[in-house]
Design a protein around this motif. Structure first.
Motif, PDB file in Angstrom:
ATOM      1  N   GLY A 154     -24.193 -35.223  36.652  1.00  0.00           N
ATOM      2  CA  GLY A 154     -23.052 -35.411  37.534  1.00  0.00           C
ATOM      3  C   GLY A 154     -21.732 -35.142  36.845  1.00  0.00           C
ATOM      4  O   GLY A 154     -20.820 -34.543  37.427  1.00  0.00           O
ATOM      5  N   VAL A 155     -21.609 -35.598  35.609  1.00  0.00           N
ATOM      6  CA  VAL A 155     -20.352 -35.401  34.878  1.00  0.00           C
ATOM      7  C   VAL A 155     -20.096 -33.910  34.624  1.00  0.00           C
ATOM      8  O   VAL A 155     -18.964 -33.436  34.681  1.00  0.00           O
ATOM      9  N   THR A 156     -21.145 -33.176  34.356  1.00  0.00           N
ATOM     10  CA  THR A 156     -20.985 -31.749  34.004  1.00  0.00           C
ATOM     11  C   THR A 156     -21.303 -30.816  35.164  1.00  0.00           C
ATOM     12  O   THR A 156     -21.337 -29.588  34.970  1.00  0.00           O
ATOM     13  N   TYR A 157     -21.519 -31.351  36.375  1.00  0.00           N
ATOM     14  CA  TYR A 157     -21.938 -30.513  37.502  1.00  0.00           C
ATOM     15  C   TYR A 157     -20.927 -29.421  37.803  1.00  0.00           C
ATOM     16  O   TYR A 157     -21.304 -28.294  38.175  1.00  0.00           O
ATOM     17  N   TRP A 158     -19.663 -29.709  37.639  1.00  0.00           N
ATOM     18  CA  TRP A 158     -18.633 -28.733  37.973  1.00  0.00           C
ATOM     19  C   TRP A 158     -18.665 -27.505  37.068  1.00  0.00           C
ATOM     20  O   TRP A 158     -18.090 -26.466  37.397  1.00  0.00           O
ATOM     21  N   PRO A 166     -28.885 -21.256  46.070  1.00  0.00           N
ATOM     22  CA  PRO A 166     -28.292 -21.998  47.214  1.00  0.00           C
ATOM     23  C   PRO A 166     -29.168 -23.151  47.700  1.00  0.00           C
ATOM     24  O   PRO A 166     -28.655 -24.187  48.108  1.00  0.00           O
ATOM     25  N   GLU A 167     -30.507 -22.966  47.611  1.00  0.00           N
ATOM     26  CA  GLU A 167     -31.377 -24.030  48.113  1.00  0.00           C
ATOM     27  C   GLU A 167     -31.418 -25.253  47.191  1.00  0.00           C
ATOM     28  O   GLU A 167     -31.877 -26.322  47.601  1.00  0.00           O
ATOM     29  N   LEU A 168     -30.979 -25.097  45.941  1.00  0.00           N
ATOM     30  CA  LEU A 168     -30.976 -26.225  44.997  1.00  0.00           C
ATOM     31  C   LEU A 168     -29.603 -26.850  44.821  1.00  0.00           C
ATOM     32  O   LEU A 168     -29.483 -27.982  44.352  1.00  0.00           O
ATOM     33  N   ALA A 169     -28.569 -26.121  45.140  1.00  0.00           N
ATOM     34  CA  ALA A 169     -27.213 -26.635  44.943  1.00  0.00           C
ATOM     35  C   ALA A 169     -26.865 -27.628  46.054  1.00  0.00           C
ATOM     36  O   ALA A 169     -27.509 -27.688  47.111  1.00  0.00           O
ATOM     37  N   MET A 170     -25.832 -28.392  45.839  1.00  0.00           N
ATOM     38  CA  MET A 170     -25.339 -29.319  46.845  1.00  0.00           C
ATOM     39  C   MET A 170     -24.666 -28.546  47.964  1.00  0.00           C
ATOM     40  O   MET A 170     -24.375 -27.350  47.851  1.00  0.00           O
ATOM     41  N   ASP A 171     -24.375 -29.255  49.041  1.00  0.00           N
ATOM     42  CA  ASP A 171     -23.686 -28.625  50.159  1.00  0.00           C
ATOM     43  C   ASP A 171     -22.359 -28.039  49.692  1.00  0.00           C
ATOM     44  O   ASP A 171     -21.684 -28.612  48.835  1.00  0.00           O
ATOM     45  N   SER A 172     -22.009 -26.932  50.245  1.00  0.00           N
ATOM     46  CA  SER A 172     -20.794 -26.233  49.807  1.00  0.00           C
ATOM     47  C   SER A 172     -19.545 -27.073  50.008  1.00  0.00           C
ATOM     48  O   SER A 172     -18.520 -26.824  49.363  1.00  0.00           O
ATOM     49  N   SER A 173     -19.633 -28.074  50.894  1.00  0.00           N
ATOM     50  CA  SER A 173     -18.453 -28.916  51.105  1.00  0.00           C
ATOM     51  C   SER A 173     -18.120 -29.745  49.863  1.00  0.00           C
ATOM     52  O   SER A 173     -16.991 -30.224  49.728  1.00  0.00           O
ATOM     53  N   TRP A 174     -19.098 -29.929  48.978  1.00  0.00           N
ATOM     54  CA  TRP A 174     -18.850 -30.654  47.735  1.00  0.00           C
ATOM     55  C   TRP A 174     -18.229 -29.756  46.672  1.00  0.00           C
ATOM     56  O   TRP A 174     -17.748 -30.266  45.662  1.00  0.00           O
ATOM     57  N   HIS A 175     -18.277 -28.459  46.886  1.00  0.00           N
ATOM     58  CA  HIS A 175     -17.801 -27.532  45.861  1.00  0.00           C
ATOM     59  C   HIS A 175     -16.311 -27.276  46.011  1.00  0.00           C
ATOM     60  O   HIS A 175     -15.840 -26.134  46.020  1.00  0.00           O
ATOM     61  N   LEU A 180     -16.040 -32.051  43.579  1.00  0.00           N
ATOM     62  CA  LEU A 180     -16.557 -31.990  42.209  1.00  0.00           C
ATOM     63  C   LEU A 180     -16.058 -33.164  41.386  1.00  0.00           C
ATOM     64  O   LEU A 180     -16.783 -33.700  40.537  1.00  0.00           O
ATOM     65  N   ALA A 181     -14.813 -33.584  41.628  1.00  0.00           N
ATOM     66  CA  ALA A 181     -14.288 -34.749  40.900  1.00  0.00           C
ATOM     67  C   ALA A 181     -15.048 -36.008  41.293  1.00  0.00           C
ATOM     68  O   ALA A 181     -15.334 -36.872  40.446  1.00  0.00           O
ATOM     69  N   LEU A 182     -15.389 -36.140  42.584  1.00  0.00           N
ATOM     70  CA  LEU A 182     -16.148 -37.310  43.030  1.00  0.00           C
ATOM     71  C   LEU A 182     -17.548 -37.322  42.435  1.00  0.00           C
ATOM     72  O   LEU A 182     -18.049 -38.386  42.019  1.00  0.00           O
ATOM     73  N   VAL A 183     -18.182 -36.125  42.360  1.00  0.00           N
ATOM     74  CA  VAL A 183     -19.513 -36.058  41.732  1.00  0.00           C
ATOM     75  C   VAL A 183     -19.419 -36.427  40.254  1.00  0.00           C
ATOM     76  O   VAL A 183     -20.277 -37.156  39.721  1.00  0.00           O
ATOM     77  N   ALA A 184     -18.386 -35.946  39.566  1.00  0.00           N
ATOM     78  CA  ALA A 184     -18.210 -36.284  38.149  1.00  0.00           C
ATOM     79  C   ALA A 184     -17.977 -37.777  37.964  1.00  0.00           C
ATOM     80  O   ALA A 184     -18.501 -38.401  37.022  1.00  0.00           O
TER      81      ALA A 184
END
Length: 458
Positions: A154-158, A166-175, A180-184
């Protein structure tokens, strides 16, 4: 009445250190050593489980054969090696140092040796630990690794989300920068909580290590009783040798001299030369009295006659004969329920006698206070002895020197321990020296229900 208030700045400083320690836990060496411990436990787990299953299978399958039982016994005893490995692992990585169990005693005879191997409790407890630790280790490793991977991911996801299909990544709304800051931030929270989640399973493994791989209270007590009994036997043997030596070198020599002097006096009577007859008889008479005094002293060292009248009378006699003033305070309840067992009376008497001698000879004390009382403890009584002197202090318990004679405070501690008693010493430099002993108040005629040793003067 004054009250103390803690400076608010001190409280804030303590809270800030606590937060800093909690937030820095993911980077601490203790956390990573615990994680390494889970890794190694997981690697050992399948091999230990296989060993346990083989041991149980061989024991059950070889019950009808004698040779097979020896193989099974060897596997049970081999469980001690697993226990040693797990204890060392916990000591090196978790700073959990567990004492080794009591060494295995070899038995004489075919069937006793076989029974001791098959029924080795240390080996079975080590095998039980291997069986119980595996699911705990597996669960702890999964939870710990999941927290570590999710948190770090999560910290390094960005930095690497763009490389995912695309099938493994999170929804594009998180990108987005905010997503990305919230995921981190979520990954950081998981990383901070990771040591706490891991510590639950590590603490459970520590508990299993202490309970199953350390010595039991019963085994320690048996070992202590065996050591105390061996010391008592050596002490009795050394004391008998000393009495024999004193009789041979002292009293016997005096009696031989008396015999020679009387023989010479008889020759003078026969020959009619009586010039030195009076001197010879006087010398023989003085030597006889000295020999009698030495015999009385030896007899008092073995069993003081004053003890025949009870412990209270014996201690009062001891106080009267002491080389310094001794204030003896004996609770009437000590002998209110009947005479104490001879072994207990001897231990109390000779222990106090040695402490008084030490106070006069080594501590240079001017006064000794002795207090003996009995306190109820359930259905039995506990004898409390307190000896205090105003000497220079600095007394210590020195281990026996290997001569076989348990002398000094170490001998007192062993003698008291041989009857399930306790020995405590407080002797700061400058004094005072306070020795506190507790012994079971076993009454005469009830010794058969208690394990007591024999007391003798050190």
């Amino acid at each position: 009445m004054q009250t103390m208030t803690l400076d608010p700045r001190v409280r804030r400083s303590g809270r800030s250190r606590g937060w800093t320690r909690w937030l820095g836990a993911p980077l601490s060496s203790a956390t990573w050593r615990s994680y390494c411990y889970l890794w190694l436990m997981l690697l050992l787990g399948p091999f230990a489980l296989a060993y346990v299953l083989v041991t149980v299978a061989v024991t059950a399958g070889a019950a009808v054969t004698v040779v097979g039982l020896f193989v099974a016994g060897g596997l049970v005893v081999g469980g001690r090696w697993w226990g040693t490995t797990y204890r060392r692992l916990a000591g090196h990585l978790l700073d959990t140092h567990v004492a080794a169990p009591v060494p295995r005693r070899t038995r004489r005879g075919f069937w006793p040796r076989l029974g001791a191997a098959l029924g080795d409790p240390v080996g079975w407890r080590a095998l039980l630990f291997a069986l119980a630790a595996l699911p705990v280790t597996l669960a702890g490793f999964i939870v710990s690794t999941a927290c570590l991977v999710l948190g770090f991911g999560g910290v390094t996801y960005w930095t690497w989300f763009w490389s995912l299909p695309p099938e493994l990544a999170m929804d594009s709304s998180w990108h987005t920068p905010a997503g990305l800051a919230l995921v981190a931030l979520g990954g950081l929270v998981v990383l901070v909580l990771w040591p706490s989640a891991q510590s639950v399973f590590v603490a459970l493994l520590k508990l299993l290590t202490r309970v199953l791989l350390g010595p039991t209270a019963a085994s320690l007590r048996v070992a202590e009783l065996e050591r105390s009994r061996a010391g008592t036997v050596q002490d009795a043997d050394a004391r008998l040798r000393r009495i024999e030596r004193d009789l041979h070198d002292g009293t016997q020599a005096r009696l031989v001299a008396v015999g020679m002097q009387l023989g010479e006096a008889r020759e003078q009577l026969v020959s009619g030369e009586t010039d030195t007859l009076g001197e010879l008889l006087e010398t023989a008479h003085a030597s006889t009295k000295d020999a009698l005094a030495e015999l009385r002293e030896l007899a008092r060292g073995i069993h003081p006659p004053a003890l025949d009248s009870g412990l209270a009378v014996a201690l009062e006699t001891l106080a009267a004969r002491a080389p310094l003033p001794v204030a003896a305070d004996i609770d009437p309840e000590v002998e209110a329920g009947g005479r104490l067992a001879p072994a207990i009376e001897s231990i109390v008497y000779f222990s106090i006698a040695e402490l008084v001698t030490n106070a006069a000879k080594h501590a240079h004390a001017s006064r000794v206070q002795v207090r003996v009382e009995v306190a109820a403890d359930g259905g039995s009584g506990i004898l409390h002895i307190r000896v205090r002197d105003d000497g220079v202090g600095g007394a210590t318990v020195v281990a026996p020197d290997g001569s076989g004679l348990r002398s000094g405070l170490a001998g007192l501690a062993e003698r008291v321990g041989s009857v399930d008693g306790t020995f405590e010493l407080s002797s700061p430099v400058g004094g005072p020296t306070v020795v506190t002993m507790t012994l079971p108040a076993v009454r005469a005629g009830t010794e058969g229900t208690h394990r007591t040793g024999t007391g003798s003067r050190a």
